[in-house]
Design a protein around this motif. Structure first.
Motif, PDB file in Angstrom:
ATOM      1  N   ALA A  55      36.234  30.954  55.839  1.00 60.50           N
ATOM      2  CA  ALA A  55      35.871  31.830  54.719  1.00 60.50           C
ATOM      3  C   ALA A  55      36.912  32.924  54.485  1.00 60.50           C
ATOM      4  N   GLU A  56      37.694  33.259  55.489  1.00 61.43           N
ATOM      5  CA  GLU A  56      38.707  34.300  55.316  1.00 61.43           C
ATOM      6  C   GLU A  56      39.700  33.926  54.219  1.00 61.43           C
ATOM      7  N   ASP A  57      40.110  32.668  54.168  1.00 63.14           N
ATOM      8  CA  ASP A  57      41.030  32.216  53.131  1.00 63.14           C
ATOM      9  C   ASP A  57      40.379  32.312  51.760  1.00 63.14           C
ATOM     10  N   LEU A  58      39.122  31.945  51.684  1.00 59.45           N
ATOM     11  CA  LEU A  58      38.382  32.026  50.426  1.00 59.45           C
ATOM     12  C   LEU A  58      38.377  33.459  49.901  1.00 59.45           C
ATOM     13  N   PHE A  59      38.023  34.391  50.755  1.00 59.91           N
ATOM     14  CA  PHE A  59      37.967  35.792  50.336  1.00 59.91           C
ATOM     15  C   PHE A  59      39.356  36.343  50.024  1.00 59.91           C
ATOM     16  N   ALA A  60      40.378  35.862  50.722  1.00 59.14           N
ATOM     17  CA  ALA A  60      41.754  36.282  50.440  1.00 59.14           C
ATOM     18  C   ALA A  60      42.168  35.826  49.040  1.00 59.14           C
ATOM     19  N   ARG A  61      41.751  34.614  48.655  1.00 60.13           N
ATOM     20  CA  ARG A  61      42.080  34.105  47.311  1.00 60.13           C
ATOM     21  C   ARG A  61      41.431  34.959  46.228  1.00 60.13           C
ATOM     22  N   ILE A  62      40.204  35.366  46.463  1.00 58.38           N
ATOM     23  CA  ILE A  62      39.501  36.228  45.499  1.00 58.38           C
ATOM     24  C   ILE A  62      40.197  37.576  45.422  1.00 58.38           C
ATOM     25  N   GLU A  63      40.506  38.149  46.563  1.00 56.15           N
ATOM     26  CA  GLU A  63      41.143  39.472  46.600  1.00 56.15           C
ATOM     27  C   GLU A  63      42.539  39.446  45.986  1.00 56.15           C
ATOM     28  N   ASN A  64      43.288  38.384  46.207  1.00 56.44           N
ATOM     29  CA  ASN A  64      44.633  38.268  45.660  1.00 56.44           C
ATOM     30  C   ASN A  64      44.600  38.315  44.128  1.00 56.44           C
ATOM     31  N   VAL A  65      43.667  37.589  43.537  1.00 57.42           N
ATOM     32  CA  VAL A  65      43.554  37.580  42.074  1.00 57.42           C
ATOM     33  C   VAL A  65      43.054  38.934  41.575  1.00 57.42           C
ATOM     34  N   ARG A  66      42.075  39.510  42.274  1.00 54.32           N
ATOM     35  CA  ARG A  66      41.550  40.812  41.872  1.00 54.32           C
ATOM     36  C   ARG A  66      42.652  41.880  41.898  1.00 54.32           C
ATOM     37  N   ALA A  67      43.482  41.858  42.925  1.00 57.88           N
ATOM     38  CA  ALA A  67      44.577  42.828  43.036  1.00 57.88           C
ATOM     39  C   ALA A  67      45.588  42.638  41.897  1.00 57.88           C
ATOM     40  N   THR A  68      45.845  41.394  41.536  1.00 63.07           N
ATOM     41  CA  THR A  68      46.774  41.112  40.422  1.00 63.07           C
ATOM     42  C   THR A  68      46.201  41.621  39.112  1.00 63.07           C
ATOM     43  N   LEU A  69      44.908  41.410  38.889  1.00 61.88           N
ATOM     44  CA  LEU A  69      44.258  41.917  37.671  1.00 61.88           C
ATOM     45  C   LEU A  69      44.388  43.438  37.588  1.00 61.88           C
ATOM     46  N   LYS A  70      44.151  44.111  38.696  1.00 61.21           N
ATOM     47  CA  LYS A  70      44.267  45.581  38.711  1.00 61.21           C
ATOM     48  C   LYS A  70      45.702  46.020  38.451  1.00 61.21           C
ATOM     49  N   LYS A  71      46.657  45.323  39.097  1.00 63.10           N
ATOM     50  CA  LYS A  71      48.070  45.673  38.933  1.00 63.10           C
ATOM     51  C   LYS A  71      48.507  45.533  37.471  1.00 63.10           C
ATOM     52  N   LEU A  72      48.022  44.484  36.823  1.00 65.25           N
ATOM     53  CA  LEU A  72      48.381  44.229  35.426  1.00 65.25           C
ATOM     54  C   LEU A  72      47.512  45.013  34.433  1.00 65.25           C
ATOM     55  N   ARG A  73      46.573  45.763  34.967  1.00 66.96           N
ATOM     56  CA  ARG A  73      45.656  46.574  34.161  1.00 66.96           C
ATOM     57  C   ARG A  73      44.887  45.734  33.135  1.00 66.96           C
ATOM     58  N   VAL A  74      44.384  44.612  33.626  1.00 63.41           N
ATOM     59  CA  VAL A  74      43.570  43.725  32.808  1.00 63.41           C
ATOM     60  C   VAL A  74      42.107  44.032  33.113  1.00 63.41           C
ATOM     61  N   ASP A  75      41.319  44.245  32.063  1.00 57.96           N
ATOM     62  CA  ASP A  75      39.895  44.502  32.215  1.00 57.96           C
ATOM     63  C   ASP A  75      39.202  43.191  32.597  1.00 57.96           C
ATOM     64  N   TYR A  76      38.348  43.231  33.607  1.00 53.74           N
ATOM     65  CA  TYR A  76      37.698  42.009  34.076  1.00 53.74           C
ATOM     66  C   TYR A  76      36.354  42.323  34.719  1.00 53.74           C
ATOM     67  N   LYS A  77      35.558  41.281  34.863  1.00 60.18           N
ATOM     68  CA  LYS A  77      34.324  41.332  35.641  1.00 60.18           C
ATOM     69  C   LYS A  77      34.380  40.155  36.594  1.00 60.18           C
ATOM     70  N   ILE A  78      33.840  40.346  37.787  1.00 63.34           N
ATOM     71  CA  ILE A  78      33.843  39.284  38.778  1.00 63.34           C
ATOM     72  C   ILE A  78      32.423  39.123  39.307  1.00 63.34           C
ATOM     73  N   ARG A  79      31.971  37.879  39.385  1.00 63.41           N
ATOM     74  CA  ARG A  79      30.621  37.575  39.841  1.00 63.41           C
ATOM     75  C   ARG A  79      30.642  36.324  40.705  1.00 63.41           C
ATOM     76  N   THR A  80      29.799  36.311  41.714  1.00 61.20           N
ATOM     77  CA  THR A  80      29.603  35.116  42.522  1.00 61.20           C
ATOM     78  C   THR A  80      28.188  34.624  42.259  1.00 61.20           C
ATOM     79  N   MET A  81      28.094  33.331  41.936  1.00 63.76           N
ATOM     80  CA  MET A  81      26.809  32.762  41.559  1.00 63.76           C
ATOM     81  C   MET A  81      26.564  31.448  42.287  1.00 63.76           C
ATOM     82  N   GLU A  82      25.284  31.128  42.456  1.00 59.49           N
ATOM     83  CA  GLU A  82      24.889  29.845  43.003  1.00 59.49           C
ATOM     84  C   GLU A  82      24.991  28.784  41.915  1.00 59.49           C
TER      85      GLU A  82
END
Length: 88
Positions: A55-82
């Motif tokens: 699961a560490e790799d999974l969470f790293a992939r989510i965090e990597n994209v989230r950090a890129t969105l913040k760096k590029l100042r792109v407005d976003y929402k993130i949700r985890t769903m079943e």
């Protein structure tokens, strides 16, 4: 846990397109485009199978994209769903 997916909804103003750097990071991290230039999904089952349930790799992939969105100042929402649409 395998029936979960994380979704990113990208909000771009004024007809902007997804920055090339963001598309590269999404692709490198296994995200799939659900709706052009706005919704992307990361299916947990696929990623966990690729990494022997690490699961560490999974969470790293989510965090990597989230950090890129913040760096590029792109407005976003993130949700985890079943799979059935329930939000976690």
């Amino acid at each position: 846990m395998n029936d979960l997916s994380t979704f990113i909804i990208v909000n771009l103003d004024g007809g902007r397109t997804i920055p090339e750097e963001l598309m590269k990071v999404l692709k490198e991290n296994g995200w799939m485009m659900v709706k052009k230039d706005s919704i992307f999904a990361l299916p947990w089952e696929k990623i966990l199978k690729e990494n022997n349930t690490n699961a560490e790799d999974l969470f790293a992939r989510i965090e990597n994209v989230r950090a890129t969105l913040k760096k590029l100042r792109v407005d976003y929402k993130i949700r985890t769903m079943e799979e059935d649409g329930k939000e976690n």
